[in-house]
Design an enzyme around this catalytic site. Structure first.
Site, PDB file in Angstrom:
ATOM      1  N   GLY A  33       0.836  -1.251   0.158  1.00  0.00           N
ATOM      2  CA  GLY A  33      -0.158  -0.034   0.118  1.00  0.00           C
ATOM      3  C   GLY A  33       0.686   1.340  -0.058  1.00  0.00           C
ATOM      4  N   HIS A  36       2.386   4.378  -5.052  1.00  0.00           N
ATOM      5  CA  HIS A  36       3.125   5.629  -5.713  1.00  0.00           C
ATOM      6  C   HIS A  36       3.272   5.083  -7.113  1.00  0.00           C
ATOM      7  CE1 HIS A  36       6.546   3.175  -5.444  1.00  0.00           C
ATOM      8  NE2 HIS A  36       6.476   3.057  -4.269  1.00  0.00           N
ATOM      9  N   HIS A  39       4.599   1.607  -7.927  1.00  0.00           N
ATOM     10  CA  HIS A  39       3.389   0.493  -7.812  1.00  0.00           C
ATOM     11  C   HIS A  39       2.345   0.584  -9.220  1.00  0.00           C
ATOM     12  CE1 HIS A  39       4.174   1.099  -3.449  1.00  0.00           C
ATOM     13  NE2 HIS A  39       4.218   0.196  -3.510  1.00  0.00           N
ATOM     14  N   GLY A 157       8.783  -5.227  -8.680  1.00  0.00           N
ATOM     15  CA  GLY A 157       9.716  -4.160  -9.216  1.00  0.00           C
ATOM     16  C   GLY A 157      11.094  -4.459  -8.905  1.00  0.00           C
TER      17      GLY A 157
HETATM   18  P1  AMP Z   1       5.894  -2.624  -1.661  1.00  0.00           P
HETATM   19  O1  AMP Z   1       4.720  -1.913  -1.338  1.00  0.00           O
HETATM   20  O2  AMP Z   1       6.943  -1.804  -1.272  1.00  0.00           O
HETATM   21  O3  AMP Z   1       6.026  -3.884  -0.882  1.00  0.00           O
HETATM   22  O4  AMP Z   1       6.186  -2.881  -3.034  1.00  0.00           O
HETATM   23  C1  AMP Z   1       5.126  -3.541  -3.842  1.00  0.00           C
HETATM   24  C2  AMP Z   1       5.705  -3.829  -5.345  1.00  0.00           C
HETATM   25  O5  AMP Z   1       6.197  -2.522  -5.981  1.00  0.00           O
HETATM   26  C3  AMP Z   1       7.144  -4.620  -4.926  1.00  0.00           C
HETATM   27  O6  AMP Z   1       7.424  -5.597  -6.305  1.00  0.00           O
HETATM   28  C4  AMP Z   1       8.086  -3.634  -5.297  1.00  0.00           C
HETATM   29  O7  AMP Z   1       9.562  -3.934  -5.895  1.00  0.00           O
HETATM   30  C5  AMP Z   1       7.446  -2.627  -6.207  1.00  0.00           C
HETATM   31  N1  AMP Z   1       8.068  -1.318  -6.439  1.00  0.00           N
HETATM   32  C6  AMP Z   1       8.255  -0.452  -5.198  1.00  0.00           C
HETATM   33  N2  AMP Z   1       8.903   0.771  -5.447  1.00  0.00           N
HETATM   34  C7  AMP Z   1       9.075   0.663  -6.805  1.00  0.00           C
HETATM   35  C8  AMP Z   1       9.618   1.575  -7.552  1.00  0.00           C
HETATM   36  N3  AMP Z   1      10.216   2.626  -7.414  1.00  0.00           N
HETATM   37  N4  AMP Z   1       9.590   1.075  -9.009  1.00  0.00           N
HETATM   38  C9  AMP Z   1       8.972  -0.195  -9.517  1.00  0.00           C
HETATM   39  N5  AMP Z   1       8.506  -0.927  -8.446  1.00  0.00           N
HETATM   40  C10 AMP Z   1       8.528  -0.723  -7.382  1.00  0.00           C
END
Ligand code: AMP
Length: 306
Positions: A33, A36, A39, A157
């Site tokens: 969550g 940005h 995501h 990501g």
């Molecule tokens: P998180 O909410 O931080 O667990 O991230 C969820 C997904 O979004 C994961 O696969 C992350 O690697 C991806 N993600 C987070 N930040 C970025 C970013 N700046 N660019 C691309 N993917 C991202």
């Protein structure tokens, strides 16, 4: 189709099963969550290539080694749902640990150790060393999420490079889904987008640019022909020496294919540079595939299941 929202796991699993019955391909983006552009980029990839797109929003306590970090992690499901609706997501769901693991919660509310999943050898070193138990938590929840959603393809990501390797291992063991790893989305000045950036002050944001700048200077070294891992690693670490307001956790280079620091003759074929550093209250990570920049995309083909 307008966005369906469930705040528990069972109806989400039933919704996904119904889509599979209809023969639809399911794209899945697991998140914690505070969404940005990083995501949303993953969600857009899914919308473009799958019949329906599912996003989970779950701040997974199993992957936090610092209770303060877990408590302060930003949460705003309404705002997340609004963003997802605007870009064609079909289902967003959240849940609780007991909902995800109904038969495995002990009297203290903790997950029984037998339910934890091994993250595999890629979890060793770097984030695995810095954050005790983190990748066990990641592997455990991702495995469970894949069982709930049974996606055709899941999107992750590259910003969380080592996590993507762990997820690939989970998918390989389960026999799917296909894993697509998407490029890191950045602020204009280079800072990798992260939900934790919300907790940085203006001046800390400036300081945080050192991570992407260090990666860029390491990339320049690589492009100039340097392949010696020690020299590349020293180039990556150099900007942090004496810099104020930032504490380097690690600066490392790894061979892309072998995920080791170097091959037997100490020269890298293709290489990813990775950094982790603390800026103010926040620990940040970033990485770059040297010589390829952001354009390249890694596809981990773990046999698809439709
Ligand atoms: P998180 O909410 O931080 O667990 O991230 C969820 C997904 O979004 C994961 O696969 C992350 O690697 C991806 N993600 C987070 N930040 C970025 C970013 N700046 N660019 C691309 N993917 C991202």
């Amino acid at each position: 189709m307008s966005l369906v929202r469930y705040e528990s796991v069972s109806p989400a699993a039933e919704w996904c099963a119904a889509q599979r019955e209809l023969g639809k391909t399911i794209g899945f983006v697991p998140t914690m969550g505070a969404l940005h552009e990083g995501h949303l980029g993953l969600v857009e990839r899914s919308v473009a290539s799958c019949d329906v797109t599912v996003v989970s929003v779950f701040v997974n306590p199993l992957q936090f080694d610092d209770p303060g970090d877990l408590e302060r992690y930003p949460r705003d499901l309404d705002a997340d749902a609004r963003l997802l609706e605007g870009i064609g997501c079909d289902l967003v769901f959240t849940g609780t640990l007991p909902q995800f693991f109904p038969d495995a919660i002990d009297e203290m509310g903790s997950l029984e150790p037998g339910t934890l999943r091994s993250p595999g050898p890629c979890a060793e070193g770097l984030e695995g060393d810095s954050r005790a138990g983190h990748f066990i938590g990641v592997a455990t929840i991702v495995h469970r999420l894949f069982e709930v959603v049974v996606p055709t393809r899941a999107f992750f990501g590259r910003k969380d490079y080592q996590q993507a390797l762990v997820v690939q291992e989970v998918a390989r063991r389960l026999g799917g889904p296909e894993i697509e790893v998407c490029p890191t989305s950045r602020e204009e000045e280079g800072l990798a987008q992260s939900s934790r950036n919300q907790r940085l002050s203006e001046s800390e944001r400036e300081v945080a640019l050192i991570l992407s700048q260090a990666l860029a200077s390491c990339d320049a070294k690589w492009r100039s022909g340097v392949r010696d891992p020690d020299t590349l690693q020293a180039t990556l670490a150099a900007p942090f020496e004496g810099a104020s307001g930032v504490r380097l956790d690690y600066a490392a280079v790894r061979d892309l294919a072998k995920w080791t620091a170097e091959d037997p003759i100490g020269r890298l074929d293709s290489c990813v540079a990775l950094v982790a550093a603390r800026v103010g209250p926040v620990r940040l990570i970033d990485n770059l595939i040297l010589g390829e920049g952001e354009a390249c995309e890694i596809q981990f083909g773990a046999g698809s299941r439709t």
